[in-house]
Design an enzyme around this catalytic site. Structure first.
Site, PDB file in Angstrom:
ATOM      1  N   LYS A 275     -11.084  -1.530  18.110  1.00  0.00           N
ATOM      2  CA  LYS A 275      -9.723  -2.044  18.328  1.00  0.00           C
ATOM      3  C   LYS A 275      -9.416  -2.200  19.813  1.00  0.00           C
ATOM      4  O   LYS A 275      -8.417  -2.808  20.174  1.00  0.00           O
ATOM      5  CB  LYS A 275      -8.689  -1.081  17.717  1.00  0.00           C
TER       6      LYS A 275
ATOM      7  N   PRO B 152      -4.151 -11.023  10.178  1.00  0.00           N
ATOM      8  CA  PRO B 152      -4.627 -10.797  11.550  1.00  0.00           C
ATOM      9  C   PRO B 152      -4.608  -9.307  11.865  1.00  0.00           C
ATOM     10  O   PRO B 152      -3.787  -8.570  11.317  1.00  0.00           O
ATOM     11  CB  PRO B 152      -3.602 -11.535  12.415  1.00  0.00           C
ATOM     12  N   ASP B 153      -5.515  -8.855  12.717  1.00  0.00           N
ATOM     13  CA  ASP B 153      -5.466  -7.470  13.178  1.00  0.00           C
ATOM     14  C   ASP B 153      -4.459  -7.418  14.328  1.00  0.00           C
ATOM     15  O   ASP B 153      -4.738  -7.824  15.457  1.00  0.00           O
ATOM     16  CB  ASP B 153      -6.850  -6.992  13.628  1.00  0.00           C
ATOM     17  N   ILE B 154      -3.254  -6.928  14.015  1.00  0.00           N
ATOM     18  CA  ILE B 154      -2.141  -6.978  14.977  1.00  0.00           C
ATOM     19  C   ILE B 154      -2.467  -6.125  16.201  1.00  0.00           C
ATOM     20  O   ILE B 154      -2.312  -6.549  17.352  1.00  0.00           O
ATOM     21  CB  ILE B 154      -0.830  -6.472  14.328  1.00  0.00           C
TER      22      ILE B 154
ATOM     23  N   ASP C  68      -4.425  -5.460   4.450  1.00  0.00           N
ATOM     24  CA  ASP C  68      -5.584  -6.166   4.999  1.00  0.00           C
ATOM     25  C   ASP C  68      -5.612  -7.632   4.585  1.00  0.00           C
ATOM     26  O   ASP C  68      -6.078  -8.481   5.320  1.00  0.00           O
ATOM     27  CB  ASP C  68      -6.870  -5.459   4.544  1.00  0.00           C
TER      28      ASP C  68
ATOM     29  N   LYS D 135       8.489 -17.488 -10.204  1.00  0.00           N
ATOM     30  CA  LYS D 135       7.760 -16.397 -10.851  1.00  0.00           C
ATOM     31  C   LYS D 135       6.640 -16.947 -11.749  1.00  0.00           C
ATOM     32  O   LYS D 135       6.880 -17.866 -12.538  1.00  0.00           O
ATOM     33  CB  LYS D 135       8.741 -15.569 -11.691  1.00  0.00           C
TER      34      LYS D 135
ATOM     35  N   ASN E 220       0.839  -1.196   0.000  1.00  0.00           N
ATOM     36  CA  ASN E 220       0.000   0.000   0.000  1.00  0.00           C
ATOM     37  C   ASN E 220       0.871   1.242   0.000  1.00  0.00           C
ATOM     38  O   ASN E 220       2.100   1.144  -0.019  1.00  0.00           O
ATOM     39  CB  ASN E 220      -0.970  -0.036   1.179  1.00  0.00           C
TER      40      ASN E 220
HETATM   41  O1  C5P Z   1      -8.614  -1.400  10.440  1.00  0.00           O
HETATM   42  P1  C5P Z   1      -7.649  -0.368  10.008  1.00  0.00           P
HETATM   43  O2  C5P Z   1      -6.631  -0.885   9.049  1.00  0.00           O
HETATM   44  O3  C5P Z   1      -8.243   0.919   9.532  1.00  0.00           O
HETATM   45  O4  C5P Z   1      -6.909   0.021  11.379  1.00  0.00           O
HETATM   46  C1  C5P Z   1      -5.811   0.838  11.425  1.00  0.00           C
HETATM   47  C2  C5P Z   1      -5.020   0.590  12.712  1.00  0.00           C
HETATM   48  O5  C5P Z   1      -4.913  -0.795  12.997  1.00  0.00           O
HETATM   49  C3  C5P Z   1      -3.605   1.063  12.595  1.00  0.00           C
HETATM   50  O6  C5P Z   1      -3.155   1.447  13.879  1.00  0.00           O
HETATM   51  C4  C5P Z   1      -2.887  -0.160  12.074  1.00  0.00           C
HETATM   52  O7  C5P Z   1      -1.494  -0.124  12.396  1.00  0.00           O
HETATM   53  C5  C5P Z   1      -3.597  -1.282  12.792  1.00  0.00           C
HETATM   54  N1  C5P Z   1      -3.738  -2.542  12.031  1.00  0.00           N
HETATM   55  C6  C5P Z   1      -3.178  -3.716  12.493  1.00  0.00           C
HETATM   56  N2  C5P Z   1      -3.326  -4.880  11.815  1.00  0.00           N
HETATM   57  C7  C5P Z   1      -4.066  -4.940  10.700  1.00  0.00           C
HETATM   58  C8  C5P Z   1      -4.677  -3.779  10.202  1.00  0.00           C
HETATM   59  C9  C5P Z   1      -4.495  -2.593  10.885  1.00  0.00           C
HETATM   60  O8  C5P Z   1      -2.497  -3.664  13.519  1.00  0.00           O
HETATM   61  N3  C5P Z   1      -4.201  -6.086  10.064  1.00  0.00           N
END
Ligand code: C5P
Length: 408
Positions: A354, A314-316, A286, A296, A217
Site C-alpha cells: 500500500k 479502486p484501492d483508495i 473489494d 428492483k 461487509n
Molecule cells: O487490501 P485490504 O482490503 O486488506 O487493505 C486494507 C486497507 O486498505 C485498509 O486501510 C482499507 O481502509 C484500505 N482499502 C482501501 N480501498 C480498498 C480496499 C482497502 O482504501 N478498495
C-alpha cells in the site's frame, strides 16, 4: 472506564437555573473515578443547596473565601490557593454571564473567582460551561468577555441551542453532563496532535445491486469512530468519512456520510488535500456490481437467479499514499489490515504494497462488532503489539504512536 481515576476536579457553580444539571454532572465525574471538590457562589445557592452537592460529591462544599476550614489538606486559611493547587482541572458549570465578566476582568471578589485567578496557568486547565438566556449570550459584552477569556487560555465551551428555562428559545443552554465529561477528558489529554488536520475513514461501504439490495461487509465502524474521537481528544481537527453505520458522531468531529467505495474515494481524495494524517480504518468493499439496476430485480416463477458481474473497486488508500502530498511527507498515511492468520507477515507485506508509513493489523473475526480489539503496529522499524483492550483505549494508544512517528 475509570477515565478520571486519580484526577481531582474543582467543580465551580455560579448562579443560574442550569445548576440543577451540576448535580448530575457531579455524579458523572465521580462515576468516572474523579474526586470532586464543589465550590459555590452565593448566587448558585439560590438554585441548588450545598447539602445536595455535598451529598453527591462526598465532600463539604466551599462557599466563601473566609472559610477557615482546612482545604487541600492545609489549614493556612488560604482556600483559594490550596484548592487551586490540588486541582487537576477546574470546571465551572454553570458559568454565568456575570462570572465570565468578572473572570475576563481579573476580579477576585469571592472564592470561585479568587481560585480561578490563582490557578497555576500552565498546569491547571480552566473550563467554563456558559449557561444563560440567549440575549445575554449574544450580547456583545458577553461575546467580548468570552473572546478575552479564550485569549487568556481559558476553555470557554460552546453552548447548546433550544428551549430555555425562561420560555424563550435560542443559544445559551449549558452543555449536558456527558459533553462536559468529554471536554474535561480532552482538557486533561496530552495534546500530541494539537492543531493537526486528521482524516479518518470508518465503517463498511455498500455497493448497490438494485434499489433494495447490495453488497457490504461486517465492519461496525467502532474502531474508526474511536480513532476519530481519540485524535480529537489529542487536539486534532478531525474529519471522519463514514460508510453506513449506526454510530453517534464523536463530539467536535466533522462527519461526512458516504455509501459506496466510489463515494468514499471522492470524499477522501478531496479532504486529503489539506490533511496532515490519513488513517484508513474503513472496510472498503473489494468489488461492486458492474451495473446497478434502477428497478428492483424480481424473483420467482420460472425466472433464473440473476448472475452478478463484479468489477474491482479502486484501492483508495494506495491511491492516496501514492499522491504527491503523501510522497513528499506532507501527508502521513496509516492503513489497516483485517486478517484471519499470519498477522505479522500479512501486515508487513500489506504495508509495502500500500506504500504507507504505518500499518495496523488485527484479526478480523476477533474484532468485528466487538468493543475491544488487539492491534499489531507494523512500520519500517519493526512491529509493536497493543494487547487486547477497549477500542477507545487502543485508539488513544494508536494516536500517541502516530504522533511519535510524525516527521518534524
Ligand atoms: O487490501 P485490504 O482490503 O486488506 O487493505 C486494507 C486497507 O486498505 C485498509 O486501510 C482499507 O481502509 C484500505 N482499502 C482501501 N480501498 C480498498 C480496499 C482497502 O482504501 N478498495
Amino acid at each position: 472506564m475509570d477515565e478520571l481515576a486519580d484526577k481531582h476536579i474543582v467543580l465551580g457553580l455560579s448562579g443560574g437555573i442550569a445548576c440543577y444539571k451540576a448535580a448530575e454532572l457531579c455524579r458523572c465525574l465521580i462515576k468516572h473515578g474523579a474526586s470532586v471538590q464543589v465550590v459555590m457562589t452565593e448566587a448558585a445557592e439560590q438554585f441548588i443547596t450545598p447539602v445536595t452537592m455535598q451529598a453527591l460529591s462526598g465532600q463539604p462544599v466551599f462557599r466563601s473565601q473566609w472559610d477557615a476550614r482546612s482545604a487541600g489538606g492545609l489549614a493556612n486559611n488560604m482556600a483559594h490557593i490550596n484548592l487551586s493547587r490540588k486541582a487537576d482541572a477546574i470546571l465551572v458549570a454553570p458559568a454565568s454571564a456575570d462570572l465570565m465578566a468578572k473572570l475576563a476582568q481579573g476580579h477576585a471578589c469571592d472564592l470561585l473567582t479568587l481560585l480561578c485567578l490563582a490557578r497555576p496557568l500552565q498546569r491547571v486547565p480552566l473550563l467554563l460551561a456558559p449557561a444563560m438566556n440567549h440575549e445575554m449570550w449574544a450580547h456583545p459584552a458577553t461575546q467580548r468577555n468570552a473572546a478575552q477569556l479564550r485569549a487568556d487560555g481559558v476553555r470557554v465551551l460552546d453552548v447548546g441551542v433550544g428551549e430555555q428555562a425562561c420560555g424563550e428559545s435560542g443559544d445559551g443552554r449549558m452543555l449536558e453532563p456527558p459533553d462536559l465529561l468529554y471536554e474535561l477528558l480532552r482538557a486533561l489529554s496530552p495534546q500530541t496532535l494539537a492543531g493537526q488536520a486528521v482524516l479518518v475513514s470508518a465503517g463498511p461501504t455498500y455497493e448497490a445491486i438494485d434499489p433494495v439490495r447490495g453488497l457490504t461487509n461486517l465492519s461496525s465502524g467502532k474502531m474508526g469512530f474511536a480513532i476519530a474521537r481519540a485524535a480529537h481528544e489529542a487536539g486534532a481537527e478531525v474529519t471522519l468519512v463514514a460508510g453506513p453505520v449506526a454510530l453517534a458522531t464523536p463530539r467536535g468531529v466533522q462527519r461526512i456520510d458516504v455509501r459506496s467505495a466510489l463515494h468514499m474515494q471522492a470524499a477522501l481524495q478531496t479532504h486529503s488535500q489539506r490533511a496532515r494524517i490519513f488513517i484508513s480504518a474503513a472496510a472498503v468493499a473489494d468489488w461492486r456490481p458492474a451495473q446497478t439496476q434502477d428497478e428492483k430485480i424480481k424473483k420467482g416463477g420460472s425466472r433464473q437467479a440473476p448472475t452478478l458481474s463484479l468489477v474491482e473497486n479502486p484501492d483508495i488508500l494506495a491511491g492516496i499514499a501514492a499522491s504527491e502530498r503523501a510522497r513528499s511527507g506532507a501527508l502521513f498515511c496509516v492503513g489497516f489490515a483485517a486478517e484471519s492468520h499470519n498477522l505479522l507477515a500479512h501486515a508487513q507485506a500489506k504495508r509495502v504494497r500500500k506504500g504507507v508509513a504505518l500499518l495496523v493489523g488485527n484479526i478480523g473475526p476477533d474484532t468485528f462488532g466487538r468493543d475491544d480489539n488487539a492491534l499489531l503496529l507494523v512500520d519500517a522499524q519493526g512491529a509493536t503489539e497493543l494487547p487486547r483492550a477497549p477500542k477507545l483505549q487502543l485508539a488513544r494508544q494508536l494516536v500517541a504512536e502516530i504522533a511519535r512517528r510524525l516527521p518534524g
